[in-house]
Write a protein that holds these residues in place. Structure first.
Motif, PDB file in Angstrom:
ATOM      1  N   THR A 138       0.730  -1.178  -0.071  1.00  0.00           N
ATOM      2  CA  THR A 138       0.105   0.021   0.038  1.00  0.00           C
ATOM      3  C   THR A 138       0.851   1.269  -0.067  1.00  0.00           C
ATOM      4  N   ARG A 139       1.915   1.333   0.870  1.00  0.00           N
ATOM      5  CA  ARG A 139       2.739   2.525   0.955  1.00  0.00           C
ATOM      6  C   ARG A 139       4.274   2.078   1.301  1.00  0.00           C
ATOM      7  N   LEU A 154       5.824   4.143  -8.870  1.00  0.00           N
ATOM      8  CA  LEU A 154       5.607   4.033  -7.380  1.00  0.00           C
ATOM      9  C   LEU A 154       5.746   5.001  -6.640  1.00  0.00           C
ATOM     10  N   SER A 156       4.379   7.952  -6.073  1.00  0.00           N
ATOM     11  CA  SER A 156       3.294   8.350  -5.321  1.00  0.00           C
ATOM     12  C   SER A 156       2.973   7.672  -4.023  1.00  0.00           C
ATOM     13  N   ARG A 157       3.272   6.447  -3.842  1.00  0.00           N
ATOM     14  CA  ARG A 157       3.231   5.422  -2.678  1.00  0.00           C
ATOM     15  C   ARG A 157       4.212   5.905  -1.302  1.00  0.00           C
ATOM     16  N   SER A 159       6.317   7.662   1.457  1.00  0.00           N
ATOM     17  CA  SER A 159       6.218   8.730   2.286  1.00  0.00           C
ATOM     18  C   SER A 159       7.633   8.703   3.154  1.00  0.00           C
ATOM     19  N   VAL A 360      -2.579   3.670   7.326  1.00  0.00           N
ATOM     20  CA  VAL A 360      -2.810   2.551   6.376  1.00  0.00           C
ATOM     21  C   VAL A 360      -3.633   1.658   6.979  1.00  0.00           C
TER      22      VAL A 360
END
Length: 365
Positions: A138-139, A154, A156-157, A159, A360
């Motif tokens: 997911t992240r 990827l 944008s995933r 952090s 998440v």
């Protein structure tokens, strides 16, 4: 009741230490934690006192022939099956993996079950296992603002949370105080959680080449592999020195805070702790690290003006001694590098990662 947070980690301290920090932060928030790890991960069980621990078979392909690689595939497949059923029993809200082969079966099983998931990358280069997993999670939590070997699709995933630091290191941290020109000079040498053999031979040789007056005011603390301790002690003893030598330091926060200069490898946990405490360093990357990720970590520090880096191949005792002499005579330069290191640190990385985990996993109100 919300499901627990499953942490998938094992192997070396570089993977375990940030997982430990996240587990402690989540426990403070009242979250239940389950650690899914391989047999080696049980060596760190005391670092997860409030977590349920589930053993998942794992294996690595490194250093294996064709037959060994085939056996590794079978063991990883067994691990994935075991993790799949374990996740069915645990019913986690979210699964967090910290890279390395011990995390692979659990993260693969999480993807098969459709459980929200996060991978955390400690290094400046996305590790091989995390590279495989990235499209399925997911992240992606990153320690660095630049993450190499990541598929641009990827991005944008990602952090940027930073790399969680052990609370004991943060607790012992003190502001940097530059050395007096003719006062005591504190040098800390370590090579990661297991020490480094090259440092146990190269550093004593370099210390032997320092001017007598600098050696006389040197406060030396060095971590060595257990099998190298006696030899290092003998080398220093021949110079009339009695440094503090140990195979592992439980009070690394205090040791770092006392140092005017650090000589070390450039593993993820090492550069993270140097940044969190704000200490100037000479970094000698481990040359056989996967994808040479330690060199990438060291470059991030050097480019920021927080460290000086040398490749092990070709680094001589004369060159290392010359750099120690230069820095010991340049307290303002050391102080500037310490400030640069501190500016890179994220002492709140555990909290930032825990925030991402709760987001998440749908655990935030």
């Amino acid at each position: 009741m919300a499901g627990p947070v499953v942490i998938a980690a094992g192997g070396t301290g570089g993977h375990i230490f940030p997982a430990q920090s996240l587990a402690q932060e989540l426990a403070k928030r009242g979250r239940r934690v389950v650690l899914m790890t391989d047999d080696r991960g049980h060596n760190y069980a005391q670092s997860f006192p409030q977590a349920q621990i589930v053993t998942v078979p794992s294996a690595t392909f490194a250093g294996r022939g064709a037959a060994g690689k085939a056996l590794a595939v079978l063991r990883l497949a067994r691990g994935a099956v075991a993790a799949y059923f374990a996740l069915g029993r645990v019913k986690p809200a979210v699964v967090v993996g910290f890279g390395g082969y011990p995390a692979l079966p659990t993260m693969f099983a999480a993807a098969r079950r459709g459980v929200p998931s996060i991978i955390h990358e400690q290094n400046a280069i996305l590790g091989r296992v995390n590279r495989w997993l990235a499209p399925a999670v997911t992240r992606i939590a990153s320690s660095f603002t630049k993450l190499s070997h990541l598929d641009p699709a990827l991005t944008s995933r990602v952090s940027v949370t930073g790399n969680p630091v052990r609370p004991a290191v943060i607790a012992g941290a003190k502001p940097y105080r530059r050395p007096e020109t003719s006062g005591r000079f504190s040098l800390l040498v370590f090579g990661g959680s297991q020490g480094a053999r090259v440092l146990a031979t190269l550093v004593p040789e370099a210390i032997g080449k320092l001017p007598a007056d600098l050696r006389a005011r040197l406060d030396l603390v060095q971590q060595c592999r257990p099998e190298d301790l006696e030899a290092a002690k003998a080398r220093y003893g021949a110079m009339g020195l009695q440094p503090t030598l140990a195979s592992f330091f439980t009070d690394m926060g205090e040791r770092l805070s006392a140092a005017h200069l650090v000589i070390s490898r450039a593993g993820a946990s090492t550069v993270t702790e140097l940044s969190a405490v704000g200490r100037p360093s000479i970094l000698i990357p481990y040359p056989f690290a996967m994808d040479d990720h330690q060199s990438a970590n060291a470059r991030e520090m050097a480019d920021a003006g927080a460290a000086w880096t040398y490749q092990e191949a070709g680094l001589s005792a004369d060159v290392l001694a010359g750099k120690i002499i230069e820095l010991a005579q340049s307290p303002v330069l050391l102080e500037t590098a310490a400030a640069k290191a501190l500016s890179l640190g994220r002492s709140d990385a555990a909290a930032r990662l825990a925030d991402l985990v709760e987001e998440v996993g749908g655990l935030r109100s």
